[in-house]
Design a protein around this motif. Sequence first.
Motif, short mmCIF file in Angstrom:
data_model
loop_
_atom_site.label_atom_id
_atom_site.label_comp_id
_atom_site.label_asym_id
_atom_site.label_seq_id
_atom_site.Cartn_x
_atom_site.Cartn_y
_atom_site.Cartn_z
N THR A 123 -0.85 -1.71 -4.94
CA THR A 123 -1.86 -1.02 -5.75
C THR A 123 -1.22 0.04 -6.63
OG1 THR A 123 -3.48 -1.47 -4.03
CG2 THR A 123 -4.07 0.19 -5.65
N THR A 143 -7.27 -2.22 0.01
CA THR A 143 -7.70 -3.20 -0.96
C THR A 143 -8.49 -4.28 -0.23
OG1 THR A 143 -5.57 -2.81 -1.94
CG2 THR A 143 -6.88 -4.56 -2.90
N ASP A 162 -4.63 -7.67 -8.11
CA ASP A 162 -4.13 -6.99 -6.92
C ASP A 162 -4.78 -7.64 -5.71
OD1 ASP A 162 -3.04 -5.18 -5.20
OD2 ASP A 162 -4.42 -3.54 -5.70
MG MG Z 1 -3.60 -1.80 -2.03
#
Ligand code: MG
Length: 824
Positions: A123, A143, A162
């Motif tokens: 990230t 995430t 991502d």
């Molecule tokens: Mg992350």
Amino acid sequence: MPMLRSEVTVLSDMPSESRCVIVKINGHGSFRRRIMEMGFVKGEVITVVKNAPLRDPIEYKVMGSHVSLRRSEASHIEVADVSAYAFDESKPETFTEEIRQTIKEKSNVINVALVGNPNCGKTSFFNHSTGMHEKVGNYSGVTVDAKVGTFQYNGYTINMIDLPGTYSITEYSPEELYVREYITEQCPDIVLNVVDSSNLERNLFLTTQLIDMHVRVVMALNMYDEFERSGNLLDYAYLGSMLGFKIIPTTAFKGIGITEVLDTIIDTYEDRADTHKHVHINYGTDIEDEIARIKQEIVKDKSIGDKYSPRYLSLKLLEDDKTTLEIFRHSDNYKAIESVAEHSRRHLREVHKEEPSEVITNAKYGFIRGALKETYRPAQHSTASLSQRIDNILTNRWLGFPILFLFLYIMFQTTFSLGAIPQGWIETGVEMLTSWFTDIIPAGMFSDLLINGIVEGVGSVLVFLPNILILFLFISIMEDTGYMARAAFIMDKLMHKIGLHGKSFIPLLIGFGCSVPAIMATRILENKKDRIMTMLIIPLMSCSARLPVYLLLVSAFFAKNQALILLGLYLAGIVLAILVALIMKKTLFKKDSEQFVLELPPYRFPSLRNLGIHIWDRASEYIKKISSVILVASVVIWALGYFPRTNEQTDIIDQQIALLSINQTLTDQQRDAQMASLYLQRSLLQKENSYIGIIGKTIEPIMRPLGFDWKMSVSLVTGVAAKEIVVSSMGILYKVEDTENITSLTKALQTEVYASGPRVGQKVFTPLVALAFMLFVLLYVPCTATVITCRKEFGRKWAWVMSIYTFALAWLVSFAVFQIGSLF
Ligand code: MG
Ligand code: GDP
């Protein structure tokens, strides 16, 4: 700016007679390469000749020629529709500047997926490159779902995604499944593998899965700031060249290294990255055999092979991956694939006493350990595992060689000395069989075929089975304990000096047993050039089939230093192999050999069962391949020597025999003696004028400069079928039926004299002739089975190269030895 009629679409959706420009080719590596080799490259203009709905294949015109693609293949090619614009085929630049610009923009879109363990800095990398501000956190699972960011860089539009952090891409958790499906279904152009450099071994596990998937990878070696501070050293450029992609050190949260990574992504996307290559992780012979088996079934369904790497799918099926099996649900050969995979898994479970998935995982760690062993130096020794501690001794700079050579010494010593015991039993058995047959079967053609053809021919090879089994036992022990991999590691530097690779050592070693499995073992080398070089010198490793020839001649003509001469022959083969390799390195294969990982699997105790299965596999393969050849050859050689039965000269002797039998002036004793001598002569003359004699006489002139007579020449010709046959041929040719006493072959060789020609009366064999002959047997054309295997693995051309060069080498060496030796 003129708009293209539609957005980017896929080639399979383009109607007949439309025209489009390729902007991107999706799919795994080998698929892309195949499509590109057909002329479907980025920027190329394609005219759809015929695309009937639901009909396969579709016909296209590309680069002026007609090519057809399957619908499934065409669906992986992204195109921009340019049917509405004027286009002159002879001048590709006829599109207006604006259209070209638009096409370029469309093709300059790169989809990048960030893949890595939780908390490795994905990230942070994403935020720095996209300019977005996703939350970063120092704990797993921040995430939750994938975030996409788009930005412009150097004329390219980069879509970066991502993905959730995972340790593996199997199907154990929703995150893993998500990442995996994203990679296989969405086909990102580049996978950016972010790794935490302070935890390489664990992070690289995921990388091995990306390698299996055959996707284009760029690696960001993140947390490099911490890594440098720790004092650890990593030759990441070298590591990258072994793994097949570029590795760039980054410190993501400070934005260091980001532009280098983006540049590399573009280079890789445009196929400009020089380090980019595809490597196979070697999972060991057992797994590799099963992969090959499953793959064979998978590739029957062409449409699946386009989308996924068949090797990857095979591996997944071996791991009993249910999601992968689903991929084949609608395939015609679903049942076949399922049962092949099931069968392979069961076989592996039996051999390894472990789930195949565990065996695969272990092999992956072996690959990682091997890659790091050559590139990574930790600052302080962390607590070493047992495997590492053993490695510290066995692959030690000073101890490695002596230990390896000691092992090899024991291996050869045992093979020959221990093997001699059962060898004696088999010999006795064959003799008993012969005399039993002689007793019960009346003399004649049939008994001659059975005794002098089949029993003699096959028996002389059978005698050799114990040695082969012992040799294979040792080779299996080396493979199963993991020592074979270390041997390759120890030999690596030396092998590089002669242009080979450490892994070449393994097939070469197996070559001392038999060239056939040795040539098959060259599959462990990824690189074609390394494979060919290794294959070409395998025949110079004295295989076990040549041993009977040495044993016969050494015991007949060298009273002293027998073991030394035997060893010398083996060494001669090795020295010549080195010379040949050096010459090839200087001429045929000038390019430096590529680097690749030497896997270091964990050490383990070989189970007896496991060894049993391996030896049985090897031995039965060997016996099957060789026994049929030898049986047929024995019969053929026998027949060639047996016919024709009579000629002018034997007719004369037959008359003399007839006269002698009615001669009343001799005593019985005198008559018997003369009779025996006549039979001996008759049998000699018959053999000399038989078909085999004619063949021998024809080629004798080529062999005479080496000191060989026609019988030796014939034996060598027959030895092409299998080298053991040289001995059985000599048995058939030199041993002459003497009605009174049967001289042993050794005796026969020692007493053989030239019956005619310039050397008449002289002994045929001297120690020098025997030496030249043994060298010839060592070097000349490998047996038929080897040549056939070579042709299967490398094609006809290389089979010829191998056959011709070995023959030339044998002739030259024997010629030099005999001629120079004759001077003294
Ligand atoms: Mg992350
Ligand atoms: P993700 O789970 O892979 O998305 O990782 P994050 O980007 O959330 O980063 C995890 C933690 O590592 C955060 O605290 C970051 O600040 C930190 N981090 C990221 N990159 C680096 C780096 O290159 N060096 C150091 N020392 N820390 C970093």
